[in-house]
Design a protein around this motif. Structure first.
Motif, mmCIF file in Angstrom:
data_model
loop_
_atom_site.group_PDB
_atom_site.id
_atom_site.type_symbol
_atom_site.label_atom_id
_atom_site.label_comp_id
_atom_site.label_asym_id
_atom_site.label_seq_id
_atom_site.Cartn_x
_atom_site.Cartn_y
_atom_site.Cartn_z
ATOM 1 N N ARG A 99 1.470 -7.070 1.502
ATOM 2 C CA ARG A 99 2.227 -7.215 0.264
ATOM 3 C C ARG A 99 1.986 -8.567 -0.384
ATOM 4 O O ARG A 99 1.523 -9.514 0.247
ATOM 5 N N TYR A 115 -0.777 3.196 -2.212
ATOM 6 C CA TYR A 115 -0.335 1.801 -2.359
ATOM 7 C C TYR A 115 -0.909 0.886 -1.279
ATOM 8 O O TYR A 115 -0.743 -0.323 -1.351
ATOM 9 N N GLN A 130 9.378 6.289 2.574
ATOM 10 C CA GLN A 130 8.934 5.488 1.412
ATOM 11 C C GLN A 130 9.706 5.798 0.131
ATOM 12 O O GLN A 130 10.039 4.884 -0.618
ATOM 13 N N ASP A 134 11.125 2.987 6.357
ATOM 14 C CA ASP A 134 10.601 2.011 5.384
ATOM 15 C C ASP A 134 10.697 2.637 3.993
ATOM 16 O O ASP A 134 10.466 3.844 3.852
ATOM 17 N N LYS A 172 9.747 -4.274 -2.427
ATOM 18 C CA LYS A 172 9.318 -4.027 -3.801
ATOM 19 C C LYS A 172 7.848 -3.657 -3.772
ATOM 20 O O LYS A 172 7.063 -4.280 -3.042
ATOM 21 N N SER A 175 4.135 -3.656 -4.346
ATOM 22 C CA SER A 175 3.247 -4.771 -4.634
ATOM 23 C C SER A 175 1.829 -4.231 -4.807
ATOM 24 O O SER A 175 1.287 -3.611 -3.897
HETATM 25 N N1 5AD Z 1 3.862 -2.642 -1.573
HETATM 26 C C1 5AD Z 1 5.083 -2.659 -0.993
HETATM 27 N N2 5AD Z 1 5.320 -2.229 0.254
HETATM 28 C C2 5AD Z 1 4.264 -1.743 0.942
HETATM 29 N N3 5AD Z 1 4.168 -1.245 2.185
HETATM 30 C C3 5AD Z 1 2.887 -0.925 2.420
HETATM 31 N N4 5AD Z 1 2.134 -1.196 1.347
HETATM 32 C C4 5AD Z 1 2.971 -1.703 0.408
HETATM 33 C C5 5AD Z 1 2.786 -2.167 -0.918
HETATM 34 N N5 5AD Z 1 1.600 -2.147 -1.524
HETATM 35 C C6 5AD Z 1 5.329 -1.064 3.058
HETATM 36 C C7 5AD Z 1 5.542 0.396 3.442
HETATM 37 C C8 5AD Z 1 5.078 0.438 4.875
HETATM 38 C C9 5AD Z 1 5.447 -0.944 5.344
HETATM 39 C C10 5AD Z 1 4.748 -1.395 6.568
HETATM 40 O O1 5AD Z 1 5.105 -1.772 4.259
HETATM 41 O O2 5AD Z 1 6.923 0.670 3.356
HETATM 42 O O3 5AD Z 1 5.691 1.460 5.623
#
Ligand code: 5AD
Ligand code: SF4
Length: 437
Positions: free
Chosen positions: A53, A161, A260, A298, A330, A332
């Motif tokens: 992130r 993401y 998510q 998460d 948030k 990212s």
């Molecule tokens: N932005 C925000 N949260 C993220 N996660 C993974 N990639 C992103 C991103 N680009 C979060 C997800 C995942 C945790 C390890 O990190 O919720 O389950």
């Protein structure tokens, strides 16, 4: 530069990075180096970075910049982990302070790269080699009461993401024999609880075994008291694994199962390959198998295109599942991922507001879960000393921290009646088993 004698490893991010950091420490220890005492200068600093992130790369470069000492000298600087994998040779173009760049699948070569650095030669190794790093790592010798054991790495799921498929590579499973051998070493070294790690741990399969049969095998180890696993993907939550929760006593009643978002259109845009209903059906089956199981998750708020209604659906799923704990982030945008260029990027103030509301909702449920445990008697694995004399800190089967007065040493399990719930832990009183029954 002379040969370094002391090292410091700073790990950021997930439990896999903590595990990798331990393995790097063992590798360096085998070359005769020792960990620098707290607060002392180290001759070698390894930044074991996370790329998941925010401005991960920028943070890593600024951490590197802070390693220069007051007298102008600097330690040997190793950039490791997922930022190292993502940046590669670019890292040394951006910072002349970085002596070596080593990715998460190449760190068995760290001692050689450190020797090169001591001789004034910079190096980069972000290979994802055909020969697994695990074949080249030394045996485990000592362990605390609770140990991580990496069984699976990488990801083929390509959530839109997420950087993990790019930084950790394709899904690979370690062999059954190799995992069992490492588990034996950890238990002989003092571990009483093993947490099996993988970015998609429940996708682990090797040599005719799946995760459920691996867990059943490990449960036969006499001195091993508890088995955990993380992180799981909902689509790999198969019947065999759910059944193991019903009948393997050593498998702890705890499941981290990220969803998510609570909105189907957002789950589709995330390429999650499951819908809200199928996720809830999985949770229901898990709860049927193990009614007292603590569920954790998460969440991402502000994924591109997320409307207020989508977000409210996320609040609704939190209320439905009643998570015992959950992490929320948030969204990212990560360079190179499909979502980073999607239309409908959400404004930062909207994300701030949604994150706050989501966290308030999660905290209601986690507080209620902890409160519901008060009065119960649970086994606590003692992990370390508390701050007060005579006090020890351990973990309940539900992964809650428990404080109690006991003469029991670390690595033992005592029974405790939980007497009060604090925001992130519980207080308890030791009871004898007869009283607990
Ligand atoms: N932005 C925000 N949260 C993220 N996660 C993974 N990639 C992103 C991103 N680009 C979060 C997800 C995942 C945790 C390890 O990190 O919720 O389950
Ligand atoms: Fe961070 Fe993911 Fe790498 Fe773990 S695997 S360190 S969470 S980017």
């Amino acid at each position: 530069m002379t040969a370094p004698k002391t090292f410091r490893i700073k790990s950021f991010g997930c439990q896999m990075n903590v595990y990798d950091g331990e393995r790097m420490a063992e590798l360096l220890g085998d070359t005769g180096m020792t960990a620098a005492p707290d607060g002392a200068d180290a001759d070698l600093v390894v930044l074991n970075t996370c790329h998941i992130r925010e401005k991960a790369a920028e943070k890593a470069y600024s951490d590197v910049g802070r390693l220069t000492r007051e007298d102008g000298t600097k330690p040997i600087v190793a950039l490791a982990g997922c930022v190292a994998q993502a940046e590669g040779a670019e890292a040394q173009r951006r910072s002349k302070l970085i002596d070596l760049v080593v990715g998460p699948q190449a760190y068995h070569r760290l001692p050689h790269m450190v020797a090169e650095a001591a001789a004034g030669r910079r190096s980069v190794d972000t290979d994802m080699p055909a020969i697994s790093k695990f074949d080249a790592l030394p045996a485990r010798r000592r362990s605390g009461p609770s140990a991580f054991l990496s069984v699976q790495e990488g990801c083929d799921k390509f959530c839109t993401y997420c950087v993990v498929p790019y930084t950790r590579g394709a899904e690979i499973s370690r062999s059954f024999a190799q995992i069992v051998a490492e588990a034996e070493e950890l238990v002989a070294g003092g571990a009483r609880e093993l947490t099996l790690l993988g970015q998609n741990v429940n996708a682990w399969e090797a040599d005719g075994h799946d995760l459920a049969s691996l867990i059943r095998h490990l449960a036969t180890f006499g001195e091993l008291e508890r088995i955990r696993y993380t992180t799981s993907h909902p689509v790999n939550m198969g019947d065999a694994l759910i059944q193991a929760h019903a009948d393997v006593a050593k498998l702890t009643p705890y499941l981290h199962l990220p969803v998510q978002s609570g909105s189907d259109p957002i789950l589709r845009a995330m390429n999650r390959s499951h819908a809200v209903d199928s996720y809830l059906a999985t949770i229901a089956r898990v709860r049927e198998a193990r009614p007292d199981i603590a569920i954790s998750g998460d969440f991402i708020v502000g994924f591109p295109g997320e409307t207020e209604a989508d977000f409210e659906a996320t609040l609704a799923i939190v209320d439905t599942v009643r998570y015992a704990s959950a992490f929320s982030f948030k969204y990212s945008p990560r360079p190179g991922t499909p979502a980073a260029t999607m239309a409908g990027q959400v404004a930062p103030e909207v994300m701030d507001d949604r994150l706050q509301r989501l966290q308030a909702c999660i905290s209601q449920h986690s507080t209620a879960f902890n409160a519901s445990c008060v009065g119960r008697t649970v086994p606590v694995l003692i992990e370390k000393k508390g701050r007060k004399p005579g006090q020890m800190i351990g973990k309940s089967p539900y992964l809650q921290s428990v404080f109690l007065d006991t003469a029991a040493p670390t690595g033992t399990i005592v029974h405790a009646r939980l007497t009060h719930a604090l925001p992130n832990s519980l207080g308890g009183e030791e009871v004898t088993l007869a009283a607990a029954a």
